[in-house]
Design a protein around this motif. Structure first.
Motif, PDB file in Angstrom:
ATOM      1  N   LEU A 154      43.312  38.053  43.029  1.00  0.00           N
ATOM      2  CA  LEU A 154      43.372  38.788  44.293  1.00  0.00           C
ATOM      3  C   LEU A 154      43.744  37.859  45.444  1.00  0.00           C
ATOM      4  O   LEU A 154      44.542  38.227  46.323  1.00  0.00           O
ATOM      5  N   ALA A 155      43.211  36.651  45.452  1.00  0.00           N
ATOM      6  CA  ALA A 155      43.526  35.705  46.519  1.00  0.00           C
ATOM      7  C   ALA A 155      45.002  35.332  46.509  1.00  0.00           C
ATOM      8  O   ALA A 155      45.656  35.276  47.557  1.00  0.00           O
ATOM      9  N   VAL A 156      45.542  35.098  45.330  1.00  0.00           N
ATOM     10  CA  VAL A 156      46.964  34.756  45.231  1.00  0.00           C
ATOM     11  C   VAL A 156      47.826  35.971  45.578  1.00  0.00           C
ATOM     12  O   VAL A 156      48.825  35.861  46.301  1.00  0.00           O
ATOM     13  N   ALA A 157      47.447  37.150  45.078  1.00  0.00           N
ATOM     14  CA  ALA A 157      48.240  38.357  45.319  1.00  0.00           C
ATOM     15  C   ALA A 157      48.274  38.722  46.797  1.00  0.00           C
ATOM     16  O   ALA A 157      49.288  39.237  47.294  1.00  0.00           O
ATOM     17  N   GLN A 158      47.181  38.472  47.516  1.00  0.00           N
ATOM     18  CA  GLN A 158      47.127  38.827  48.934  1.00  0.00           C
ATOM     19  C   GLN A 158      47.828  37.804  49.818  1.00  0.00           C
ATOM     20  O   GLN A 158      48.393  38.153  50.854  1.00  0.00           O
ATOM     21  N   THR A 159      47.775  36.538  49.436  1.00  0.00           N
ATOM     22  CA  THR A 159      48.401  35.489  50.261  1.00  0.00           C
ATOM     23  C   THR A 159      49.803  35.123  49.789  1.00  0.00           C
ATOM     24  O   THR A 159      50.590  34.571  50.565  1.00  0.00           O
ATOM     25  N   LEU A 160      50.107  35.448  48.508  1.00  0.00           N
ATOM     26  CA  LEU A 160      51.362  35.038  47.870  1.00  0.00           C
ATOM     27  C   LEU A 160      51.577  33.530  48.036  1.00  0.00           C
ATOM     28  O   LEU A 160      52.693  33.062  48.244  1.00  0.00           O
ATOM     29  N   GLU A 193      51.378  44.224  40.224  1.00  0.00           N
ATOM     30  CA  GLU A 193      51.296  45.260  41.267  1.00  0.00           C
ATOM     31  C   GLU A 193      50.309  46.356  40.857  1.00  0.00           C
ATOM     32  O   GLU A 193      49.563  46.881  41.690  1.00  0.00           O
ATOM     33  N   SER A 194      50.313  46.707  39.564  1.00  0.00           N
ATOM     34  CA  SER A 194      49.394  47.740  39.085  1.00  0.00           C
ATOM     35  C   SER A 194      47.951  47.264  39.126  1.00  0.00           C
ATOM     36  O   SER A 194      47.023  48.038  39.400  1.00  0.00           O
ATOM     37  N   LEU A 195      47.747  45.970  38.848  1.00  0.00           N
ATOM     38  CA  LEU A 195      46.382  45.441  38.813  1.00  0.00           C
ATOM     39  C   LEU A 195      45.797  45.269  40.207  1.00  0.00           C
ATOM     40  O   LEU A 195      44.578  45.392  40.382  1.00  0.00           O
ATOM     41  N   LEU A 196      46.639  45.037  41.219  1.00  0.00           N
ATOM     42  CA  LEU A 196      46.144  44.698  42.554  1.00  0.00           C
ATOM     43  C   LEU A 196      45.141  45.716  43.118  1.00  0.00           C
ATOM     44  O   LEU A 196      44.031  45.327  43.499  1.00  0.00           O
ATOM     45  N   PRO A 197      45.459  47.017  43.188  1.00  0.00           N
ATOM     46  CA  PRO A 197      44.464  47.957  43.736  1.00  0.00           C
ATOM     47  C   PRO A 197      43.214  48.075  42.861  1.00  0.00           C
ATOM     48  O   PRO A 197      42.111  48.271  43.367  1.00  0.00           O
ATOM     49  N   LEU A 198      43.405  47.927  41.538  1.00  0.00           N
ATOM     50  CA  LEU A 198      42.245  47.986  40.647  1.00  0.00           C
ATOM     51  C   LEU A 198      41.334  46.778  40.851  1.00  0.00           C
ATOM     52  O   LEU A 198      40.105  46.908  40.836  1.00  0.00           O
ATOM     53  N   ALA A 199      41.944  45.614  41.052  1.00  0.00           N
ATOM     54  CA  ALA A 199      41.160  44.402  41.282  1.00  0.00           C
ATOM     55  C   ALA A 199      40.360  44.526  42.586  1.00  0.00           C
ATOM     56  O   ALA A 199      39.184  44.144  42.648  1.00  0.00           O
TER      57      ALA A 199
END
Length: 298
Positions: free
Chosen positions: A10-16, A62-68
């Protein structure tokens, strides 16, 4: 899949950015990379595409992001809720109480509870007696205060006190000179009471029916405050549980002991077998604080 791996993703996905994610999580880059790798291995594919200049999510990522986000929010909420419940430092508690109790006796108990546990936020649902039982049974609230139910099922009912009905009359009525007052005399006047399915209404009809008396209603309302105001303005008389005496007096009506028959009912706490620490603390305060009303009647 672990919570640590999800937090890393989640940290990587949000900050890229692996660098920013490391700063947010206070992790080294090797530890962060290892967590992401472990998550991808457990799920069976790539979640992130990383180059020397950028990081982007794969379609699966992308699919995992909202679930995470959802899973971690649930985890954090559960962890915080348990900590708050055990320590009574912070927390929430939902209670349902019938209007007669919520308006007249509950505030004093909540003052004492607040003094002992100022960080516990309490939501009070002021609902009719039948809905109190339903809300406890469905676990919408953890605790309810109501009249003794006909059948508790899996619920526990802990009595607080035995309440009794008193007559409510206009302040200038000749009936104020009678103490106690009989139902026979009271029913000779226009009667004002709560609408069905109110438990107060049902108790009156059931108990009077046993004495072959008929409750003829001239006016009815959903609110005890409206009933009291109608009586105070001279529209008729009523009968309410004694826990409402102060409220009736504040509205301008007068209360008188009522007999022949004397109608009483138990008021108590409805819960499931298991209680949170906060609910147990409030239950203790209620048992220590709430007593059968003994206010002056006139």
């Amino acid at each position: 899949m672990t919570v640590k791996q999800l937090r890393a993703f989640l940290a990587v996905a949000q900050t890229l950015s692996f660098t920013q994610a490391c700063e947010r999580l206070h992790l080294s880059q090797p530890a962060l990379s290892l967590a992401i790798k472990g998550l991808e291995e457990s799920l069976g594919g790539k979640l992130l595409i990383r180059s020397t200049r950028s990081v982007r999510l794969t379609p699966e990522g992308e699919s995992l992001l909202p679930l995470a986000k959802h899973l971690l929010a649930q985890w954090d909420n559960t962890e915080e809720r348990l900590r708050q419940h055990f320590t009574l430092q912070l927390g929430r508690l939902s209670v349902a109480a019938m209007p007669a109790f919520a308006c007249n006796l509950l505030p004093a108990a909540l003052v004492k509870f607040r003094q002992q546990h100022p960080k516990i936020n309490i939501t009070v649902h002021d609902v009719i007696n039948e809905e109190v039982t339903a809300m406890v049974r469905s676990r919408q609230v953890e605790m309810g205060i109501a009249f003794s139910p006909e059948g508790t099922g899996s619920l526990l009912f802990t009595p607080l006190f035995e309440d009794h009905f008193v007559a409510v009359v206009p302040p200038d009525s000749p009936l104020t000179q009678a103490s106690p007052l009989s139902w026979t005399i009271l029913l000779n006047h226009d009667f004002i009471t709560l609408q069905r399915p109110s438990m107060v209404r049902r108790l009156l009809e059931q108990e009077l029916g046993k004495q072959h008396m008929e409750l003829t209603v001239a006016f009815e309302s959903h609110q005890l405050s409206t009933v009291g105001r109608m009586v105070a303005d001279g529209l008729g008389v009523s009968a309410v549980p004694s826990m409402c005496i102060r409220q009736m007096h504040e509205l301008g009506a007068r209360c008188i002991p009522l007999t022949a028959p004397a109608i009483s009912c138990r008021v108590g706490i409805l819960t499931h077998q298991e209680l949170s620490v906060a609910a147990h603390a409030l239950r203790t305060v209620l048992l220590d604080t709430v007593q059968a009303p003994s206010l002056p009647l006139v």
